[in-house]
Structures are given as C-alpha cells and as structure tokens.
Design an enzyme around this catalytic site. Structure first.
Site, PDB file in Angstrom:
ATOM      1  CB  THR A  93      -0.898   0.024   1.250  1.00 52.88           C
ATOM      2  OG1 THR A  93      -1.662  -1.178   1.298  1.00 52.88           O
ATOM      3  CG2 THR A  93      -1.834   1.224   1.218  1.00 52.88           C
ATOM      4  CE  LYS A 152      -4.970  -1.084   1.711  1.00 54.95           C
ATOM      5  NZ  LYS A 152      -5.490  -2.246   2.419  1.00 54.95           N
ATOM      6  CE  LYS A 157       1.946   1.583   4.962  1.00 50.65           C
ATOM      7  NZ  LYS A 157       1.454   0.851   3.779  1.00 50.65           N
TER       8      LYS A 157
HETATM    9  P1  NAP Z   1       5.418  -6.377   7.557  1.00 53.56           P
HETATM   10  O1  NAP Z   1       5.039  -7.634   8.230  1.00 53.56           O
HETATM   11  O2  NAP Z   1       5.954  -5.250   8.371  1.00 53.56           O
HETATM   12  O3  NAP Z   1       6.496  -6.746   6.424  1.00 53.56           O
HETATM   13  C1  NAP Z   1       7.095  -5.757   5.661  1.00 53.56           C
HETATM   14  C2  NAP Z   1       8.046  -6.427   4.682  1.00 53.56           C
HETATM   15  O4  NAP Z   1       8.654  -5.420   3.883  1.00 53.56           O
HETATM   16  C3  NAP Z   1       9.171  -7.190   5.357  1.00 53.56           C
HETATM   17  O5  NAP Z   1       9.497  -8.295   4.565  1.00 53.56           O
HETATM   18  C4  NAP Z   1      10.292  -6.156   5.359  1.00 53.56           C
HETATM   19  O6  NAP Z   1      11.574  -6.736   5.401  1.00 53.56           O
HETATM   20  C5  NAP Z   1      10.068  -5.518   4.019  1.00 53.56           C
HETATM   21  N1  NAP Z   1      10.642  -4.175   3.922  1.00 53.56           N
HETATM   22  C6  NAP Z   1      10.188  -3.053   4.537  1.00 53.56           C
HETATM   23  N2  NAP Z   1      10.969  -2.003   4.196  1.00 53.56           N
HETATM   24  C7  NAP Z   1      11.903  -2.474   3.351  1.00 53.56           C
HETATM   25  C8  NAP Z   1      12.970  -1.867   2.663  1.00 53.56           C
HETATM   26  N3  NAP Z   1      13.249  -0.559   2.757  1.00 53.56           N
HETATM   27  N4  NAP Z   1      13.746  -2.645   1.875  1.00 53.56           N
HETATM   28  C9  NAP Z   1      13.492  -3.973   1.773  1.00 53.56           C
HETATM   29  N5  NAP Z   1      12.490  -4.604   2.395  1.00 53.56           N
HETATM   30  C10 NAP Z   1      11.698  -3.862   3.186  1.00 53.56           C
HETATM   31  O7  NAP Z   1       4.215  -5.774   6.693  1.00 53.56           O
HETATM   32  P2  NAP Z   1       2.925  -6.511   6.091  1.00 53.56           P
HETATM   33  O8  NAP Z   1       1.845  -6.544   7.106  1.00 53.56           O
HETATM   34  O9  NAP Z   1       3.341  -7.754   5.408  1.00 53.56           O
HETATM   35  O10 NAP Z   1       2.457  -5.408   5.018  1.00 53.56           O
HETATM   36  C11 NAP Z   1       3.086  -5.253   3.753  1.00 53.56           C
HETATM   37  C12 NAP Z   1       2.292  -4.237   2.931  1.00 53.56           C
HETATM   38  O11 NAP Z   1       0.937  -4.702   2.816  1.00 53.56           O
HETATM   39  C13 NAP Z   1       2.207  -2.845   3.550  1.00 53.56           C
HETATM   40  O12 NAP Z   1       2.244  -1.889   2.536  1.00 53.56           O
HETATM   41  C14 NAP Z   1       0.859  -2.861   4.256  1.00 53.56           C
HETATM   42  O13 NAP Z   1       0.319  -1.555   4.399  1.00 53.56           O
HETATM   43  C15 NAP Z   1       0.044  -3.693   3.296  1.00 53.56           C
HETATM   44  N6  NAP Z   1      -1.114  -4.371   3.890  1.00 53.56           N
HETATM   45  C16 NAP Z   1      -1.020  -5.005   5.099  1.00 53.56           C
HETATM   46  C17 NAP Z   1      -2.142  -5.639   5.637  1.00 53.56           C
HETATM   47  C18 NAP Z   1      -2.083  -6.337   6.985  1.00 53.56           C
HETATM   48  O14 NAP Z   1      -3.140  -6.682   7.514  1.00 53.56           O
HETATM   49  N7  NAP Z   1      -0.908  -6.587   7.537  1.00 53.56           N
HETATM   50  C19 NAP Z   1      -3.354  -5.617   4.945  1.00 53.56           C
HETATM   51  C20 NAP Z   1      -3.426  -4.997   3.699  1.00 53.56           C
HETATM   52  C21 NAP Z   1      -2.287  -4.366   3.174  1.00 53.56           C
HETATM   53  P3  NAP Z   1      12.247  -7.141   6.821  1.00 53.56           P
HETATM   54  O15 NAP Z   1      11.751  -8.521   7.112  1.00 53.56           O
HETATM   55  O16 NAP Z   1      13.698  -7.064   6.567  1.00 53.56           O
HETATM   56  O17 NAP Z   1      11.784  -6.121   7.830  1.00 53.56           O
END
Ligand code: NAP
Length: 300
Positions: A98, A172, A240
């Site tokens: 997102t 979104k 965010k």
């Molecule tokens: P998360 O668990 O915090 O995982 C984030 C991932 O991105 C991790 O693999 C992290 O790597 C990687 N990352 C972050 N910054 C980076 C960078 N600068 N360079 C390389 N890798 C990086 O987040 P998530 O919940 O999976 O969410 C991912 C996306 O989906 C976000 O945009 C979020 O808003 C969206 N989303 C989430 C949900 C939800 O319910 N969680 C629902 C809909 C949409 P590391 O492992 O090294 O930290």
C-alpha cells in the site's frame, strides 16, 4: 499460456503467505527478503532464494513487491541493488504494497522506460485473507497486462481492475478512509451506549444487523467488549495509510475532515505507546475524551 517465473520481494506478515499461495498454485517462486533468515521458511516449502532484488530479476519475468511504504518500494526497485537495474524488457511488476497513488504513477513511468510493465495491486483482507488466498486485490494499470498475469494473482485472491496506473492505490486509499471512519463511528456508538447504561453486547447485536453495520462493528466490536486490543491491523500501518490518503487530499485540494480527525485521534493512541495495538485501540482515546469505561480493562 505464458510461463511465469515469479520473483517475490518482502516476506512480512502478508508476503510470506502470499508467496506460498503462488507456489501452491503451481508457479515457480524465487524470494528475496531484506532480513535474510525470513527466507528459510520459504526455502523449506520449495522457493528459490535470491541474494538481492537485482539477482532475483535476472531469473524472473513477474516480480511482485510486498514491502512497507513508498520509500521501501523505491528502495527495492531503484536502490543500489534494485530489481529495475536487471529486469528484462517485457517483465511485469505487480506492486501489492500500500503506497502513494501519485508515486505509483511515477514508478510506472520509470519502469516503462526500462521496458517493464507495472501494475499497482494493493490488497485488503489482512493476514487471514493472505493465508487463505481470499484477498481483495484492486488493480491499476493496463488491462491486457493484468490479463496476462491474472492466473498468478488469482492464487492470492479476487481481482477487480480499477483503471489506469495508480487507480488500484486510489481505491485502496478510499478503503482506508472507510476503515478509519467506521472505526470512529463504532467507538462513539459504544461510548454513548456505555454512558447510558445500555448493554454493549445488546447494542452490537442490533446495530451489526442494521443500516449502521460495518466490518469494523462486526469484527472489532466484540473484541473491544472482551478487552482484546491486539492487531489485526496495527495503528502504525493505519497511520501510514491515512498519511497516504491525506497526501492525496492535499494534492487534490480536497478537504477530508473525518479522515483528518481519525488520523489525529490515532496519533493520541500512538502517544500512549499504542503503535503496535490494533486500530480498535481508538477506543482508549474515546474512553479518555468521554470519561467512560468501555473495555473491561478500565473497569478492573
Ligand atoms: P510487515 O510484516 O511489516 O512486512 C514488511 C516487509 O517489507 C518485510 O518483509 C520487510 O523486510 C520488508 N521491507 C520493509 N521495508 C523495506 C525496505 N526498505 N527494503 C526492503 N524490504 C523492506 O508488513 P505486512 O503486514 O506484510 O504489510 C506489507 C504491505 O501490505 C504494507 O504496505 C501494508 O500496508 C500492506 N497491507 C497489510 C495488511 C495487513 O493486515 N498486515 C493488509 C493490507 C495491506 P524485513 O523482514 O527485513 O523487515
């Protein structure tokens, strides 16, 4: 049908399940994650692992990114080891994170200069939807590119093509406005019920079925009644997303009063150390504003 070698970048809460579902759907998957040990689990279920996004692009013709925010997507795409430095012309890039719609349009243009066709494909449905392959996927970009990669995206959920580049991220953003305002409506209704001495469960039983019902009310309302404020979706991520919404509102000179209010109220949750709480921790602010105990914890 074209053979897709899928490169998946970002094995967080969402990405680790989404990449696995692509593999289960019969497509070869190569993964890369910044924190390398998080790739171990994927290697066990059969993924190849890459040493960098750039290396991943050397063997993959569909690259999926599922990282955090706009700068993170820019980093994995265009940073020193970014995949756009190595992606072959004709490669498709689906960004499922997102991020800002405006930045997405710019990234799609940059990708196109390298012969890479970008789709924005953010999702709704949370970690449960990611695990079960039931995400709602909103796609912006060229319809014919989506048709080519549809079989891969369908392993993760249901797809709606929303329009040109950025349209998926705009939808979104609309979704996040609704999530925020439904949250506020829910905690205000709960405050009124509680201060009036009406049983919260009775109030929820009636209103979840009526015209005032919402996903928040049905799913988060009962958790508030139990005093369970664990995420689901964390305050940090909702903030965010609301920053993205308010950035777009600024760009479009659009007053979004309700969204701005929710953003400020959630900032108060953050000020009290609630970054990692679920978004329904907004109830704590309502309790303070209204001098009313809504969750069981405050009644102890
Ligand atoms: P998360 O668990 O915090 O995982 C984030 C991932 O991105 C991790 O693999 C992290 O790597 C990687 N990352 C972050 N910054 C980076 C960078 N600068 N360079 C390389 N890798 C990086 O987040 P998530 O919940 O999976 O969410 C991912 C996306 O989906 C976000 O945009 C979020 O808003 C969206 N989303 C989430 C949900 C939800 O319910 N969680 C629902 C809909 C949409 P590391 O492992 O090294 O930290």
């Amino acid at each position: 049908m074209k053979t897709w070698n899928v490169g998946f970048i970002g094995l967080g809460i969402m990405g680790r399940s989404m990449s696995k579902n692509i593999h289960k759907g019969g497509f070869p998957v190569t993964v890369w994650n910044r924190t390398a040990h998080k790739m171990d689990e994927a290697a066990r279920w059969g993924a190849e692992t890459a040493a960098s996004p750039k290396e991943l692009a050397e063997t993959c013709n569909l690259i999926i990114t599922m990282v955090g925010d706009t700068p993170d997507v820019e980093e994995v795409a265009l940073g020193e080891h970014g995949f756009l430095h190595a992606a072959k012309p004709g490669t498709v890039w689906a960004d499922m994170s997102t991020i800002s719609p405006d930045a997405t349009v710019r990234l799609a243009r940059t990708a196109a200069e390298k012969g890479v066709r970008m789709l924005d494909a953010p999702v709704s449905g949370g970690d449960v939807g990611a695990r079960n392959g039931t995400l709602s996927i909103m796609v912006g970009g060229e319809a014919d590119v989506l048709e080519e990669v549809r079989p891969v995206l369908e392993t993760m959920g249901t797809i709606v093509h929303c329009g040109p580049a950025g349209a998926g991220q705009t939808v979104k953003a609309c979704n996040q406005i609704l999530c925020g305002l439904n949250l506020l409506g829910m905690v205000e209704a709960m405050a009124l019920a509680k201060k009036s001495g009406v049983d919260l469960e009775k109030m929820l039983e009636v209103t979840t079925r009526g015209a005032g019902g919402s996903w928040a009310l049905s799913n988060l309302g009962p958790r508030i009644v139990r005093g369970d404020l664990a995420p689901g979706f964390s305050v940090k991520f909702q903030q965010k997303d609301l920053r993205i919404v308010l950035g777009e509102a600024e760009r479009l000179q659009l007053p979004l009063l309700g969204t701005a209010t929710v953003h400020q109220l959630l900032r108060s949750v953050q000020a009290h150390g609630g970054d990692e709480d679920g978004t329904h921790a907004l109830v704590r602010v309502m309790e303070q504003l209204g001098r009313v105990s809504i969750t069981p914890r405050n009644e102890e």
